[in-house]
Design an enzyme around this catalytic site. Structure first.
Site, mmCIF file in Angstrom:
data_model
loop_
_atom_site.group_PDB
_atom_site.id
_atom_site.type_symbol
_atom_site.label_atom_id
_atom_site.label_comp_id
_atom_site.label_asym_id
_atom_site.label_seq_id
_atom_site.Cartn_x
_atom_site.Cartn_y
_atom_site.Cartn_z
ATOM 1 N N ASP A 1 -3.391 -8.660 -7.076
ATOM 2 C CA ASP A 1 -3.022 -8.995 -5.693
ATOM 3 C C ASP A 1 -3.714 -10.293 -5.269
ATOM 4 O OD1 ASP A 1 -2.088 -8.782 -3.090
ATOM 5 O OD2 ASP A 1 -3.611 -7.334 -2.481
ATOM 6 N N GLU B 1 -13.892 -8.579 -7.002
ATOM 7 C CA GLU B 1 -13.691 -9.503 -5.878
ATOM 8 C C GLU B 1 -14.634 -10.678 -6.093
ATOM 9 O OE1 GLU B 1 -11.708 -9.958 -3.053
ATOM 10 O OE2 GLU B 1 -12.990 -11.692 -2.776
ATOM 11 N N GLY C 1 -10.363 -12.904 -11.091
ATOM 12 C CA GLY C 1 -9.485 -11.742 -11.243
ATOM 13 C C GLY C 1 -8.687 -11.760 -12.542
ATOM 14 N N HIS D 1 -8.128 -8.255 -7.500
ATOM 15 C CA HIS D 1 -8.426 -9.050 -6.298
ATOM 16 C C HIS D 1 -8.564 -8.035 -5.156
ATOM 17 C CE1 HIS D 1 -6.420 -11.875 -9.013
ATOM 18 N NE2 HIS D 1 -6.916 -12.878 -8.313
ATOM 19 N N SER E 1 -6.936 -1.910 -0.474
ATOM 20 C CA SER E 1 -6.555 -1.191 -1.693
ATOM 21 C C SER E 1 -7.732 -0.413 -2.307
ATOM 22 C CB SER E 1 -5.930 -2.154 -2.712
ATOM 23 O OG SER E 1 -6.739 -3.294 -2.905
ATOM 24 N N HIS F 1 0.811 -1.220 0.000
ATOM 25 C CA HIS F 1 0.000 0.000 0.000
ATOM 26 C C HIS F 1 0.845 1.271 0.000
ATOM 27 C CE1 HIS F 1 -3.502 -2.617 1.675
ATOM 28 N NE2 HIS F 1 -3.457 -2.638 0.365
HETATM 29 C C1 LIG Z 1 -4.705 -10.472 -0.850
HETATM 30 S S1 LIG Z 1 -6.420 -10.297 -0.859
HETATM 31 C C2 LIG Z 1 -6.682 -8.729 -1.589
HETATM 32 C C3 LIG Z 1 -6.314 -7.559 -0.748
HETATM 33 C C4 LIG Z 1 -6.570 -6.213 -1.379
HETATM 34 N N1 LIG Z 1 -6.064 -6.137 -2.744
HETATM 35 C C5 LIG Z 1 -5.944 -5.105 -0.565
HETATM 36 O O1 LIG Z 1 -4.781 -4.745 -0.844
HETATM 37 O O2 LIG Z 1 -6.607 -4.580 0.330
HETATM 38 C C6 LIG Z 1 -6.926 -11.357 -2.172
HETATM 39 C C7 LIG Z 1 -8.419 -11.332 -2.449
HETATM 40 O O3 LIG Z 1 -8.665 -12.102 -3.638
HETATM 41 C C8 LIG Z 1 -9.929 -12.738 -3.484
HETATM 42 N N2 LIG Z 1 -9.955 -13.836 -4.475
HETATM 43 C C9 LIG Z 1 -9.599 -15.131 -4.326
HETATM 44 N N3 LIG Z 1 -9.646 -15.778 -5.494
HETATM 45 C C10 LIG Z 1 -10.054 -14.869 -6.431
HETATM 46 C C11 LIG Z 1 -10.269 -14.912 -7.832
HETATM 47 N N4 LIG Z 1 -10.081 -16.047 -8.518
HETATM 48 N N5 LIG Z 1 -10.646 -13.788 -8.466
HETATM 49 C C12 LIG Z 1 -10.832 -12.629 -7.772
HETATM 50 N N6 LIG Z 1 -10.650 -12.521 -6.428
HETATM 51 C C13 LIG Z 1 -10.256 -13.621 -5.768
HETATM 52 C C14 LIG Z 1 -9.963 -13.144 -2.051
HETATM 53 O O4 LIG Z 1 -11.310 -13.326 -1.615
HETATM 54 C C15 LIG Z 1 -9.270 -11.963 -1.370
HETATM 55 O O5 LIG Z 1 -10.213 -11.019 -0.935
#
Ligand SMILES: C[S@@+](CC[C@H](N)C(=O)[O-])C[C@H]1O[C@@H](n2cnc3c(N)ncnc32)[C@H](O)[C@@H]1O
Length: 293
Positions: free
Chosen positions: A176, A130, A156, A41, A112, A18
């Site tokens: 991410d 998401e 994603g 993500h 994010s 971040h």
């Molecule tokens: C590391 S976290 C994201 C954190 C966020 N980017 C932040 O910096 O605040 C990863 C996220 O991806 C989601 N996720 C998991 N598999 C996914 C997919 N195939 N496509 C999109 N999102 C997915 C999870 O539910 C989770 O919320």
């Protein structure tokens, strides 16, 4: 999909991601022309640091918790933004549920989506994706009524094909993933290349964990073999990555980094290591060029 970011929000890896993200968004905003941000993500957008998930791990206390007091100049902008999103509910976000207390100097940590939203100008646009139903619902409660934020619920990596290039032809793509599947590095490298093929002059930022060196080396090699130009890897290691069961460090891969990114990122990562590192052997900041401009 077992990964829940609420256990990790505000930890050292979030601080790395971040603080660099805020620097990049500020760089994009230096030109008047509109930009778009795609967060593939996105997570739930805001994390309650008094929730059972956050208190169970306490990870944020060894991350953002150590930056709040008198942050060093390189981190001041990021920390001030985090604090501003906690105390004063911005007009685009739902009000914070609880006020900070003496024992918890911060009540919420922004994900994010909130950080990106806070740095949009009226002409800019945010695409948030998401897949997880509950996380998506929480994100929708926070930002669905915002005119500059567009929410999606799909895979994603699929978004990198479906939503790029943005009509603005300028912007940042944050990738991410949760890295809970063994093939995530390979999928991330392929997804990045697919996104780049559609939006060649876009700024891409991909976060990755460093548990052990071997998968990271393979990932860097895959990115190099894809033929993308102007690629940097900026990493912070808390210790030598010899125990693959621990998150020993993390990195971000940048494609088309803005002017002076290396100097800006170097200062940010050095300040983070000085505050968050425990002086363990192998602790280091590295900025490596993987492909020439
Ligand atoms: C590391 S976290 C994201 C954190 C966020 N980017 C932040 O910096 O605040 C990863 C996220 O991806 C989601 N996720 C998991 N598999 C996914 C997919 N195939 N496509 C999109 N999102 C997915 C999870 O539910 C989770 O919320």
């Amino acid at each position: 999909m077992n990964y829940r970011h609420a256990y990790h929000a505000g930890n050292f890896a979030d601080c790395v991601k971040h603080a660099l993200l805020v620097w990049l968004l500020r760089a994009l905003a230096r030109k008047e022309a509109p930009f778009a941000v795609l967060d593939t993500h996105a997570g739930r957008g805001r994390y309650d640091l008094a929730a059972p998930e956050a208190t169970r791990t306490g990870e944020w206390r060894a991350g953002i918790g150590r930056l709040l007091d008198d942050p060093p100049p390189a981190l001041a902008d990021y920390v001030a933004l985090v604090q501003s999103l906690d105390h004063a509910a911005p007009s685009f976000a739902a009000p914070a549920a609880t006020a900070p207390t003496a024992s918890a100097p911060l009540a919420h940590y922004p994900g994010s989506p909130l950080l990106c939203r806070a740095l949009l100008r009226p002409q800019d646009r945010l695409m948030l994706n998401e897949l997880h139903a509950e996380e998506h619902a929480a994100l929708a409660r926070l930002l669905a009524r915002d005119r500059q934020a567009h929410l999606h619920r799909r895979d994603g990596y699929e978004c990198l094909r479906a939503l790029l290039p943005p009509p603005e032809r300028r912007g940042l793509v944050l990738i991410d993933p949760p890295f809970e599947q063994p093939d995530e590095f390979a999928r991330a490298a392929a997804g990045l290349a697919a996104g780049h093929a559609r939006f060649g002059h876009g700024l891409f930022m991909l976060w990755y964990p460093i548990k052990h060196r071997t998968p990271v080396r393979a990932f860097h090699a895959a990115v190099q073999e894809s033929g993308m130009r102007d690629v940097l890897a900026a990493e912070l290691a808390l210790r030598e990555p010899t125990d693959p069961a621990r998150l020993n460090g993390c990195g971000v891969l940048l494609v088309n980094p803005p002017y002076r990114f290396e100097a800006g990122a170097g200062a940010i990562l050095a300040a983070l290591l000085a505050r968050l590192g425990a002086g363990e052997k192998g602790a280091a900041v590295t900025i490596q060029r993987l492909a020439a401009e």
